[in-house]
Design a protein around this motif. Structure first.
Motif, PDB file in Angstrom:
ATOM      1  N   VAL A 147      43.754  41.969  36.701  1.00 49.85           N
ATOM      2  CA  VAL A 147      42.803  41.566  35.659  1.00 49.85           C
ATOM      3  C   VAL A 147      42.340  40.130  35.872  1.00 49.85           C
ATOM      4  N   ALA A 148      43.260  39.228  36.142  1.00 50.17           N
ATOM      5  CA  ALA A 148      42.902  37.823  36.331  1.00 50.17           C
ATOM      6  C   ALA A 148      41.956  37.642  37.510  1.00 50.17           C
ATOM      7  N   ASN A 149      42.209  38.347  38.607  1.00 48.75           N
ATOM      8  CA  ASN A 149      41.344  38.223  39.775  1.00 48.75           C
ATOM      9  C   ASN A 149      39.979  38.855  39.551  1.00 48.75           C
ATOM     10  N   ALA A 150      39.924  39.989  38.840  1.00 47.62           N
ATOM     11  CA  ALA A 150      38.636  40.616  38.543  1.00 47.62           C
ATOM     12  C   ALA A 150      37.784  39.685  37.687  1.00 47.62           C
ATOM     13  N   GLU A 151      38.396  39.071  36.686  1.00 46.28           N
ATOM     14  CA  GLU A 151      37.648  38.172  35.815  1.00 46.28           C
ATOM     15  C   GLU A 151      37.164  36.941  36.569  1.00 46.28           C
ATOM     16  N   LEU A 152      38.000  36.420  37.442  1.00 42.88           N
ATOM     17  CA  LEU A 152      37.632  35.258  38.238  1.00 42.88           C
ATOM     18  C   LEU A 152      36.397  35.557  39.102  1.00 42.88           C
ATOM     19  N   LYS A 153      36.396  36.727  39.759  1.00 41.10           N
ATOM     20  CA  LYS A 153      35.274  37.094  40.633  1.00 41.10           C
ATOM     21  C   LYS A 153      34.010  37.385  39.833  1.00 41.10           C
ATOM     22  N   ALA A 154      34.158  38.046  38.681  1.00 37.31           N
ATOM     23  CA  ALA A 154      32.986  38.364  37.857  1.00 37.31           C
ATOM     24  C   ALA A 154      32.333  37.099  37.324  1.00 37.31           C
ATOM     25  N   ARG A 155      33.150  36.168  36.830  1.00 38.93           N
ATOM     26  CA  ARG A 155      32.608  34.916  36.300  1.00 38.93           C
ATOM     27  C   ARG A 155      31.870  34.125  37.385  1.00 38.93           C
ATOM     28  N   ALA A 156      32.441  34.103  38.586  1.00 37.10           N
ATOM     29  CA  ALA A 156      31.817  33.349  39.684  1.00 37.10           C
ATOM     30  C   ALA A 156      30.448  33.917  40.024  1.00 37.10           C
ATOM     31  N   ALA A 157      30.333  35.250  40.052  1.00 37.89           N
ATOM     32  CA  ALA A 157      29.047  35.869  40.389  1.00 37.89           C
ATOM     33  C   ALA A 157      28.050  35.749  39.243  1.00 37.89           C
ATOM     34  N   ALA A 158      28.517  35.826  37.999  1.00 40.86           N
ATOM     35  CA  ALA A 158      27.617  35.727  36.846  1.00 40.86           C
ATOM     36  C   ALA A 158      26.979  34.346  36.745  1.00 40.86           C
ATOM     37  N   ALA A 159      27.614  33.356  37.346  1.00 40.43           N
ATOM     38  CA  ALA A 159      27.056  32.004  37.322  1.00 40.43           C
ATOM     39  C   ALA A 159      25.702  31.941  38.018  1.00 40.43           C
ATOM     40  N   ALA A 160      25.372  32.973  38.812  1.00 40.79           N
ATOM     41  CA  ALA A 160      24.075  33.015  39.502  1.00 40.79           C
ATOM     42  C   ALA A 160      22.955  33.467  38.565  1.00 40.79           C
ATOM     43  N   GLY A 161      23.306  33.885  37.337  1.00 32.35           N
ATOM     44  CA  GLY A 161      22.271  34.183  36.361  1.00 32.35           C
ATOM     45  C   GLY A 161      22.106  35.623  35.938  1.00 32.35           C
ATOM     46  N   HIS A 162      22.871  36.532  36.516  1.00 28.84           N
ATOM     47  CA  HIS A 162      22.806  37.940  36.121  1.00 28.84           C
ATOM     48  C   HIS A 162      24.178  38.402  35.635  1.00 28.84           C
ATOM     49  N   VAL A 163      24.190  39.479  34.852  1.00 30.42           N
ATOM     50  CA  VAL A 163      25.458  40.102  34.496  1.00 30.42           C
ATOM     51  C   VAL A 163      26.103  40.600  35.790  1.00 30.42           C
ATOM     52  N   ALA A 164      27.383  40.352  35.944  1.00 30.16           N
ATOM     53  CA  ALA A 164      28.074  40.698  37.190  1.00 30.16           C
ATOM     54  C   ALA A 164      29.311  41.536  36.905  1.00 30.16           C
ATOM     55  N   LEU A 165      29.534  42.483  37.785  1.00 32.23           N
ATOM     56  CA  LEU A 165      30.694  43.360  37.681  1.00 32.23           C
ATOM     57  C   LEU A 165      31.610  43.128  38.875  1.00 32.23           C
ATOM     58  N   ALA A 166      32.863  42.853  38.603  1.00 35.95           N
ATOM     59  CA  ALA A 166      33.842  42.664  39.679  1.00 35.95           C
ATOM     60  C   ALA A 166      34.985  43.641  39.508  1.00 35.95           C
ATOM     61  N   ASP A 167      35.527  44.029  40.636  1.00 32.20           N
ATOM     62  CA  ASP A 167      36.642  44.967  40.688  1.00 32.20           C
ATOM     63  C   ASP A 167      37.771  44.263  41.427  1.00 32.20           C
ATOM     64  N   ASP A 168      38.966  44.383  40.912  1.00 33.03           N
ATOM     65  CA  ASP A 168      40.119  43.987  41.714  1.00 33.03           C
ATOM     66  C   ASP A 168      41.069  45.168  41.672  1.00 33.03           C
ATOM     67  N   SER A 169      41.400  45.656  42.831  1.00 27.18           N
ATOM     68  CA  SER A 169      42.195  46.876  42.874  1.00 27.18           C
ATOM     69  C   SER A 169      43.179  46.803  44.023  1.00 27.18           C
ATOM     70  N   GLY A 170      44.165  47.670  43.949  1.00 22.90           N
ATOM     71  CA  GLY A 170      45.149  47.681  45.015  1.00 22.90           C
ATOM     72  C   GLY A 170      46.199  48.750  44.790  1.00 22.90           C
ATOM     73  N   LEU A 171      47.092  48.807  45.732  1.00 26.63           N
ATOM     74  CA  LEU A 171      48.155  49.800  45.746  1.00 26.63           C
ATOM     75  C   LEU A 171      49.460  49.149  45.306  1.00 26.63           C
ATOM     76  N   VAL A 172      50.122  49.758  44.341  1.00 25.15           N
ATOM     77  CA  VAL A 172      51.409  49.258  43.850  1.00 25.15           C
ATOM     78  C   VAL A 172      52.486  50.257  44.253  1.00 25.15           C
ATOM     79  N   VAL A 173      53.496  49.777  44.973  1.00 28.48           N
ATOM     80  CA  VAL A 173      54.579  50.635  45.449  1.00 28.48           C
ATOM     81  C   VAL A 173      55.886  50.147  44.820  1.00 28.48           C
ATOM     82  N   PRO A 174      56.417  50.889  43.830  1.00 25.66           N
ATOM     83  CA  PRO A 174      57.633  50.431  43.155  1.00 25.66           C
ATOM     84  C   PRO A 174      58.800  50.139  44.103  1.00 25.66           C
ATOM     85  N   ALA A 175      58.964  50.959  45.153  1.00 30.85           N
ATOM     86  CA  ALA A 175      60.074  50.752  46.080  1.00 30.85           C
ATOM     87  C   ALA A 175      59.925  49.464  46.893  1.00 30.85           C
ATOM     88  N   LEU A 176      58.718  48.903  46.911  1.00 34.84           N
ATOM     89  CA  LEU A 176      58.475  47.627  47.599  1.00 34.84           C
ATOM     90  C   LEU A 176      58.318  46.499  46.588  1.00 34.84           C
TER      91      LEU A 176
END
Length: 199
Positions: free
Chosen positions: A55-84
């Motif tokens: 969530v923190a990384n998605a918000e960081l990327k969205a805010r950075a892109a929105a600074a250019a003047g348009h509504v911006a959508l950012a995704d932060d995603s990944g794989l979570v492996v409990p055994a690791l």
């Protein structure tokens, strides 16, 4: 409880330089925005992902892109492996190295699972929609499954060929993209975001 803000513009910036993500996002949000552009097309640099969660990384990327003047959508995603201990987690892309070699990243996951009986895993997708005035709406989706080896299938991207979602016999890498879109972590997050900001 605050009322979610609705997207009412015609142009949406997809705050990503990852072609696979851009393609999936454009397909999922196609009905809701007249025009898409990307952070790369606008010449925006990729901000350093310094957050400690998806969530923190998605918000960081969205805010950075929105600074250019348009509504911006950012995704932060990944794989979570409990055994690791939750790895690769927010470092999922970094495990692929500077050349984005996900064959290498999948091998690192598999090497870490040697001797482990728990091969469960889940994908997480945090989506943040940011406005130029600083307002942000964020949701998080998940998809649970099991890791297989060797990787199977040529569809998708990232860790898809080694991830078999619960209740299915094919990996994301083997599935038709439309089938993956119907159940993925990204689809879960998008369903929430569409309900929150696009309906």
């Amino acid at each position: 409880m605050t009322i979610p803000r609705r997207f009412t513009g015609d142009t949406l910036v997809i705050a990503s330089h990852n072609a696979g993500k851009v393609r999936e996002i454009a397909e999922l949000l196609g009905p809701y925005a007249a025009r898409f552009t990307t952070a790369g097309a606008l010449g925006l640099p990729e901000p350093e992902e310094t957050g400690d969660s998806f969530v923190a990384n998605a918000e960081l990327k969205a805010r950075a892109a929105a600074a250019a003047g348009h509504v911006a959508l950012a995704d932060d995603s990944g794989l979570v492996v409990p055994a690791l201990n939750g790895d690769p987690g927010i470092y999922s892309a970094r495990w692929a190295g500077p050349t984005k070699d996900f064959a290498l990243a999948m091998r690192k996951v598999e090497d870490g699972l040697v001797g482990q009986t728990d091969r469960s895993a889940y994908f997480v997708c945090a989506l943040s929609l940011a406005w130029p005035d600083g307002h942000v709406e964020t949701v998080e989706g998940r998809c649970y499954g099991t890791l297989v080896w060797p990787p199977q299938g040529l569809h998708g991207f990232g860790y898809d060929p080694m991830f078999r979602p619960d209740g299915h016999s094919l990996t994301f890498g083997e599935m038709d993209p439309a089938a993956k879109h119907a159940m993925s972590h990204r689809a879960d997050a998008f369903a929430q975001l569409v309900e929150r900001c696009f309906r």
